[in-house]
Design an enzyme around this catalytic site. Structure first.
Site, short mmCIF file in Angstrom:
data_model
loop_
_atom_site.label_atom_id
_atom_site.label_comp_id
_atom_site.label_asym_id
_atom_site.label_seq_id
_atom_site.Cartn_x
_atom_site.Cartn_y
_atom_site.Cartn_z
N ARG A 52 0.77 -1.41 -0.13
CA ARG A 52 0.27 -0.05 0.05
C ARG A 52 0.78 1.45 -0.16
NH1 ARG A 52 2.57 2.00 3.83
NH2 ARG A 52 1.47 3.51 4.30
N ALA A 54 0.63 5.37 -2.22
CA ALA A 54 0.88 5.57 -3.73
C ALA A 54 1.80 5.16 -4.87
CB ALA A 54 0.13 7.05 -3.53
N ARG A 95 -7.73 -0.03 -7.14
CA ARG A 95 -7.73 1.00 -6.24
C ARG A 95 -8.27 2.01 -7.16
NH1 ARG A 95 -4.95 1.03 -1.00
NH2 ARG A 95 -5.96 1.77 -0.44
N GLN A 200 -2.10 1.68 9.99
CA GLN A 200 -0.59 2.16 9.51
C GLN A 200 0.42 2.59 10.44
OE1 GLN A 200 -3.95 2.86 7.72
NE2 GLN A 200 -3.73 2.36 5.85
N ASP A 241 -1.64 10.50 -2.06
CA ASP A 241 -2.44 9.62 -2.71
C ASP A 241 -2.94 10.42 -3.39
OD1 ASP A 241 -2.90 6.41 -1.26
OD2 ASP A 241 -2.88 8.53 0.40
N ASN A 251 -5.95 11.99 1.00
CA ASN A 251 -4.80 10.78 1.67
C ASN A 251 -5.74 11.00 2.78
OD1 ASN A 251 -2.00 10.77 2.39
ND2 ASN A 251 -2.34 11.52 4.35
N LYS A 252 -4.87 9.57 3.69
CA LYS A 252 -5.94 8.92 4.52
C LYS A 252 -6.66 9.57 5.47
CE LYS A 252 -5.54 5.77 4.24
NZ LYS A 252 -5.86 4.02 3.90
#
Length: 348
Positions: A52, A54, A95, A200, A241, A251-252
């Site tokens: 995982r 990007a 994804r 993460q 990402d 992003n996350k």
């Protein structure tokens, strides 16, 4: 593709005609490697978060196409292109948010389309995927060099999710900047958020920084505002990402909250992203936010912690608007607001 003296975790590589990657679902308890021998296994690994981040997803997908090219039984170039088109569609569907995935696949396919023979196409696809592997490391080192100047000796730096070696081929984006600052002799320490629900931060960032000897502390996502209010955090750096030309950053999930709190407490908020993560075409409302399995929310490990029947929302990413961002660090320099104008100046 040799390690070249990188004293870092190497996330993915081409080895013995296979794609070998760290199984990030097993971290931090076990450091084990997965060997993929066909592109469908690579696609499954991306989908299941074995790999995982990007940049890492992009390079892994490119290597997956290389696998498809090597293993195709095609005897003509048109047959090989048909096989590659099938692999392209499978890998592309893994994804929806990380733009590096689409960029990498299209870049490799462009090489295949220009080839005249089956052998030329196989060689071109593998060569391009390996070139992207090398470029990822170089881009991260350049990004680190530009970003390190923004951090001071003694800074306590907050990061969210994982944007280190494990999110790239090696070295990292946000954590690469921290590494570069330390290589310059700056004493930095890191506060990592857990990054729920897939953790993460606790599973990957804390593991990675400990592995590399960096002083790291872990906090719950909900403690971010408290730590800022206490004056414990001097800088923030996260990965991305997808970055739009307008400076909107995807992003996350949770990044937007961190950025909002940083603005409230006047703490510089930086994003580290290679230019391969930039989407020059989409507007903010056109970006698809990936919704992941409800099990990530209702379970901790194998144990269910939420009542059955409760409605679950599990977006994997959020959008941070440009007015909350101090700077975007790339391999060509640091973009400052207004981002669309500075991006045009950077790219000429």
């Amino acid at each position: 593709m040799a390690r070249k003296n990188l004293d870092l975790l190497l996330t993915v590589e081409w080895k013995d005609d296979s794609v070998v990657m760290i199984d990030q679902t097993k971290l931090p308890n076990k450091l084990v490697y997965v060997k993929c021998t066909d592109y469908k296994q690579v696609a499954d690994a991306i989908k299941k978060l074995v790999v995982r981040g990007a940049p890492a997803i992009g390079v892994t997908a490119a290597l997956g196409l290389a696998l498809a090219a090597q293993q195709s039984k095609a005897s003509t170039i048109s047959e090989l292109r048909t096989d590659l088109d099938a692999a392209f569609k499978v890998l592309r569907a893994t994804r929806p948010t990380a733009v590096n995935l689409f960029w990498a696949l299209e870049r490799v396919m462009a090489k295949a389309k220009r080839a005249k023979t089956v052998e030329d196409a196989r060689n071109a696809v593998l060569s391009e995927a390996k070139k992207m592997w090398e470029e990822d490391i170089q881009a991260n080192r350049q990004m680190g060099s530009f970003g390190a100047s923004l951090f001071r000796d003694g800074d306590v730096v907050l990061t969210h999710c994982n944007a280190g070696s494990l999110a790239t081929v090696a070295y990292g984006t946000a954590l690469g900047i921290i590494r570069a600052a330390r290589e310059q002799g700056k004493r930095l320490s890191v506060i990592a958020t857990e990054t729920r629900p897939v953790m993460q931060g606790s599973r990957l960032t804390a593991f990675e920084l400990q592995h590399d000897g960096v002083d790291v502390s872990l906090i719950p996502d909900t403690a971010v505002g408290h730590m800022m209010a206490r004056g414990a955090i001097k800088r923030i750096v996260v990965g991305a990402d997808r970055v739009l030309r307008t400076g909107h950053v995807f992003n996350k999930i949770g990044t937007y909250q961190v950025a909002t709190l940083a603005k409230r407490h006047k703490i510089p908020f930086y994003v580290a992203a290679p230019l391969s993560t930039f989407d020059f075409e989409s507007s903010p409302d056109e970006v698809v936010i990936e919704e992941r399995s409800i099990d990530e929310v209702v379970k901790v490990g194998k144990k269910r912690v939420a009542p059955k029947g409760v409605r679950i929302f599990n977006p994997a990413f959020d959008m941070t608007p440009p007015e909350l961002i101090t700077g975007i660090i790339t391999e060509k320099g640091v973009l400052k607001p207004p981002f669309e104008k500075s991006l045009k100046a950077m790219l000429g």
